[in-house]
Write an enzyme that holds these catalytic residues in place. Structure first.
Site, short mmCIF file in Angstrom:
data_model
loop_
_atom_site.label_atom_id
_atom_site.label_comp_id
_atom_site.label_asym_id
_atom_site.label_seq_id
_atom_site.Cartn_x
_atom_site.Cartn_y
_atom_site.Cartn_z
N LYS A 167 -4.70 11.10 -6.00
CA LYS A 167 -3.69 10.73 -5.01
C LYS A 167 -2.77 11.91 -4.79
O LYS A 167 -2.63 12.76 -5.67
CB LYS A 167 -2.88 9.52 -5.50
CG LYS A 167 -2.20 8.73 -4.41
CD LYS A 167 -3.12 7.76 -3.71
CE LYS A 167 -2.46 7.08 -2.55
NZ LYS A 167 -3.28 6.00 -1.99
N ASP A 189 -2.30 7.38 3.72
CA ASP A 189 -1.63 6.31 2.98
C ASP A 189 -0.32 6.08 3.72
O ASP A 189 -0.21 6.44 4.91
CB ASP A 189 -1.40 6.71 1.51
CG ASP A 189 -0.94 5.53 0.63
OD1 ASP A 189 -1.78 4.69 0.26
OD2 ASP A 189 0.26 5.42 0.34
P1 NDP Z 1 1.94 2.63 6.76
O1 NDP Z 1 2.84 3.77 6.58
O2 NDP Z 1 1.02 2.59 7.93
O3 NDP Z 1 2.78 1.26 6.78
C1 NDP Z 1 3.60 0.88 5.71
C2 NDP Z 1 4.37 -0.33 6.17
O4 NDP Z 1 5.07 -0.89 5.06
C3 NDP Z 1 5.42 0.00 7.22
O5 NDP Z 1 5.55 -1.09 8.08
C4 NDP Z 1 6.66 0.19 6.37
O6 NDP Z 1 7.89 0.03 7.07
C5 NDP Z 1 6.48 -0.91 5.37
N1 NDP Z 1 7.26 -0.64 4.18
C6 NDP Z 1 7.27 0.46 3.41
N2 NDP Z 1 8.15 0.34 2.42
C7 NDP Z 1 8.73 -0.87 2.58
C8 NDP Z 1 9.71 -1.60 1.88
N3 NDP Z 1 10.32 -1.06 0.80
N4 NDP Z 1 10.05 -2.83 2.32
C9 NDP Z 1 9.46 -3.36 3.39
N5 NDP Z 1 8.51 -2.72 4.11
C10 NDP Z 1 8.15 -1.51 3.71
O7 NDP Z 1 1.10 2.51 5.41
P2 NDP Z 1 -0.26 1.73 5.14
O8 NDP Z 1 -0.32 0.50 5.97
O9 NDP Z 1 -1.37 2.71 5.22
O10 NDP Z 1 -0.10 1.34 3.59
C11 NDP Z 1 0.50 0.13 3.15
C12 NDP Z 1 0.08 -0.15 1.72
O11 NDP Z 1 -1.34 -0.23 1.63
C13 NDP Z 1 0.49 0.90 0.69
O12 NDP Z 1 0.75 0.27 -0.53
C14 NDP Z 1 -0.77 1.76 0.56
O13 NDP Z 1 -0.82 2.45 -0.67
C15 NDP Z 1 -1.82 0.66 0.64
N6 NDP Z 1 -3.16 1.11 0.99
C16 NDP Z 1 -3.39 1.79 2.16
C17 NDP Z 1 -4.67 2.19 2.47
C18 NDP Z 1 -4.99 2.82 3.78
O14 NDP Z 1 -6.18 2.98 4.08
N7 NDP Z 1 -4.03 3.18 4.61
C19 NDP Z 1 -5.80 1.98 1.54
C20 NDP Z 1 -5.46 1.16 0.38
C21 NDP Z 1 -4.19 0.78 0.12
P3 NDP Z 1 8.70 1.32 7.59
O15 NDP Z 1 7.97 1.77 8.79
O16 NDP Z 1 10.07 0.82 7.84
O17 NDP Z 1 8.68 2.33 6.46
#
Ligand code: NDP
Length: 451
Positions: free
Chosen positions: A125, A165
Site C-alpha cells: 500500500k 484508493d
Molecule cells: P474515494 O476517495 O473515492 O471516496 C471516499 C469517500 O469516503 C468520500 O465520499 C469521502 O468523503 C468519504 N469519507 C472519507 N473519510 C470520511 C470520514 N471520516 N467520514 C465520512 N466520510 C468519509 O475512495 P474509495 O471509494 O476508493 O475508497 C473508500 C474505501 O474503500 C476506503 O476504505 C478504501 O480503502 C476502500 N477500498 C477501495 C478500493 C478501490 O478500488 N477504490 C478497493 C478496496 C477498498 P470526502 O469526499 O468528504 O472526503
C-alpha cells in the site's frame, strides 16, 4: 505466552503509535490461533513473526509548487509488505490523515485479501498526506508527478503494481502513469485503474462496489434471501459507494443513505439510477459536497454526522449495511443500533470500517458480517485481471470481466465459509477470510526458507 500473543505484543512494543496497524494485526492474529497447532512448521519457520513485518517501507519527500508559485512539501509512503505469492500490489491513498501506521494497516490487510482472490498478487500500500480537496487540476497534476518522481524507482509490472484508493481515482492514475511513461520511456502495466485508452480494464472502476454487493448477495443467499425490496444503507459517496449503489439498484434494493466527510443525506424514496448519475457527476467532475444532493432533491441532510451515527440517532430502519467510506467509521454503539433497527447483513466495501467493538457485536449476533478483506476483494481482483490483459496485450469485453468478477466473489465467499468450517468456526467470515488468506501465503513463505 502463545506465539500469537507474543507477536501482537512485539508489534505494539516496536511501533507504539501505529494504532490502526495494531488493530489490523490483532484482528487477523487472534483468528489464526488454530493454525499454530495444525501447522507447527509455520511456527518453526517463524512465519507469524515474519508476516507482520513489511519486506520494506519507503518514506520520501514530495516537493511540488502550488498555483501561487509556493513550494509545498508532503510526505510519500510505499510499504511493500509481502510478495510471497506474486508482485506487490495495493492502492495509493491521498488524504491528510495518511501516516506510516495507516499505510501499514492497509498493506497488511492487502496480503490476505489478495491471497483470497486466488490471483498471484502480494500485498502493499502507498500514499501521501497530501489533501486533494480544493486543489486545482494543475496542482493535482504537479503533485502526482512529484509523487511518481520518487515512486518510479520502487515499482514495475513484475515488482510492485499500485492502484487507486481514497483520493486517487482515474484522474490521478492518469497523471501518475503519464509521468512514469515519460521518465521510464516504457508503456507497461505498472499501475492498475488506468483509462481504457491506455491499458485499463473495463469494469475496474465498478469492481469494488459491484464486488461488495455480489459478496453480500452470496451471504444473503445462504439464508434464502436477496436484495429485492431491501432497505440498504451505504456510507461514502466516492468510487466504492457509487458503484455499490448502482449494483444494489440493479438487484432491486433501495439505497437510502449516502455521506461525505461533512454530512449524511437520508433519502427514503431511494437513490435511484438517475440520482446515482447525479452523485457521480457531482463527486467525480464538479468535486462538490454531498449537501448539494440534499438541496437538489429536497431530502434530509445531517451536517457533521456520518451515516451510522445518523441511523443510530434517528432510529432509521435498515436491512443491509454497506460501509464504503473509511476505517473505523462504524463503532460498537452504531453496530448495536443497526441490529436493533433490523439490519441482517453487513458487507464492508471500505477497509476496516468497523471498530473492534462493532466487529465483536456483529460476530456475536445473528448478523451476516462480511469483513472488508473478503467483501471488497473485487477491486484488487479486477486489478489482477487488468494485469493479465496488459501482459497478454489484449482487452476483454465488459461482460467477460464482470462475469469473472462475479465468479471470483462467489469463490472468495465459498473459500471463507469452507475455511471457517474446517477450523471449527462455521459461518464466521472473519475467521474464514483470515485463515484462508493466510495459509496460502504462509505455505509459500515456508517453501522459500528463511529469506
Ligand atoms: P474515494 O476517495 O473515492 O471516496 C471516499 C469517500 O469516503 C468520500 O465520499 C469521502 O468523503 C468519504 N469519507 C472519507 N473519510 C470520511 C470520514 N471520516 N467520514 C465520512 N466520510 C468519509 O475512495 P474509495 O471509494 O476508493 O475508497 C473508500 C474505501 O474503500 C476506503 O476504505 C478504501 O480503502 C476502500 N477500498 C477501495 C478500493 C478501490 O478500488 N477504490 C478497493 C478496496 C477498498 P470526502 O469526499 O468528504 O472526503
Amino acid at each position: 505466552m502463545s506465539i500469537i500473543n507474543a507477536v501482537i505484543e512485539k508489534v505494539k512494543q516496536m511501533d507504539p503509535d501505529q494504532r490502526e496497524f495494531h488493530q489490523a494485526v490483532i484482528e487477523v492474529m487472534e483468528t489464526l490461533e488454530p493454525t499454530t497447532t495444525r501447522h507447527p512448521d509455520f511456527v518453526k519457520s517463524g512465519i507469524y513473526e515474519r508476516i507482520v513485518e513489511p519486506e520494506r517501507a519507503v518514506i520520501f519527500r514530495v516537493p511540488w509548487a502550488d498555483d501561487k508559485g509556493n513550494v509545498q512539501v508532503n510526505r510519500g509512503f510505499r510499504v511493500q509488505f509481502n510478495n510471497a505469492i506474486g508482485p506487490f500490489k495495493g492502492g495509493i491513498r491521498f488524504h491528510p490523515s495518511v501516516n506510516l501506521g495507516i499505510i501499514k494497516f492497509l498493506g497488511f490487510e492487502q496480503i490476505f485479501k489478495n491471497s483470497l482472490t486466488t490471483l498471484a498478487m502480494g500485498g502493499a500500500k502507498g500514499g501521501s498526506d497530501f489533501d486533494p480537496k480544493g486543489k486545482s487540476d494543475f496542482e493535482i497534476m504537479r503533485f502526482c508527478q512529484a509523487f511518481m518522481r520518487e515512486l518510479f524507482r520502487h515499482v514495475g509490472p513484475e515488482i510492485d503494481v499500485p492502484a487507486g484508493d481514497i483520493g486517487v481515482g482515474a484522474r490521478e492514475i492518469g497523471y501518475m502513469y503519464g509521468y512514469y511513461k515519460k521518465i521510464r520511456n516504457e508503456h507497461t502495466g505498472v499501475l492498475t485503474g488506468k483509462g481504457l485508452e491506455y491499458g485499463g480494464s473495463l469494469i475496474r472502476p465498478e469492481a469494488t462496489g459491484y464486488g461488495t454487493v455480489y459478496f453480500a448477495a452470496e451471504m444473503l443467499a445462504t439464508r434464502g434471501m436477496d436484495f429485492k425490496d431491501k432497505l440498504v444503507a451505504v456510507s461514502g459517496s466516492g468510487n466504492v459507494a457509487q458503484y455499490a449503489i448502482e449494483k444494489v439498484n440493479e438487484l432491486g434494493g433501495r439505497v437510502i443513505t449516502i455521506c461525505d466527510s461533512n454530512a449524511t443525506v437520508v433519502d427514503q424514496e431511494g437513490i435511484d439510477s438517475e440520482k446515482c448519475c447525479y452523485i457521480m457527476e457531482l463527486k467525480n467532475i464538479h468535486r462538490g459536497r454531498i449537501k448539494e444532493y440534499a438541496d437538489k432533491y429536497n431530502t434530509v441532510c445531517f451536517d457533521g454526522l456520518n451515516v451510522w451515527d445518523t441511523i443510530r440517532e434517528n432510529g432509521i430502519k435498515v436491512d443491509i449495511a454497506l460501509p464504503c467510506a473509511t476505517q473505523n467509521e462504524l463503532d460498537g454503539e452504531n453496530a448495536e443500533a443497526l441490529i436493533k433497527n433490523g439490519c441482517m447483513c453487513v458487507a464492508e466495501g471500505a477497509n476496516m470500517p468497523s471498530t473492534p467493538e462493532a466487529i465483536k457485536i456483529f460476530r456475536e449476533s445473528n448478523v451476516l458480517y462480511g469483513p472488508g478483506k473478503a467483501a471488497n476483494a473485487g477491486g484488487v481482483a479486477t486489478s489482477g485481471l487488468e494485469m493479465c490483459q496488459n501482459s497478454m496485450k489484449l482487452s476483454w469485453t465488459r461482460e467477460e470481466v464482470d462475469n469473472r468478477l462475479l465468479m471470483i466473489m462467489k469463490n472468495v465467499h465459498k473459500t471463507c465459509l469452507d475455511a471457517a468450517e474446517a477450523y471449527g468456526k462455521k459461518g464466521d467470515y472473519v475467521t474464514g477470510a483470515n485463515i484462508a488468506g493466510f495459509i496460502k501465503v504462509a505455505k509459500a513463505m515456508h517453501a522459500f526458507g528463511v529469506v
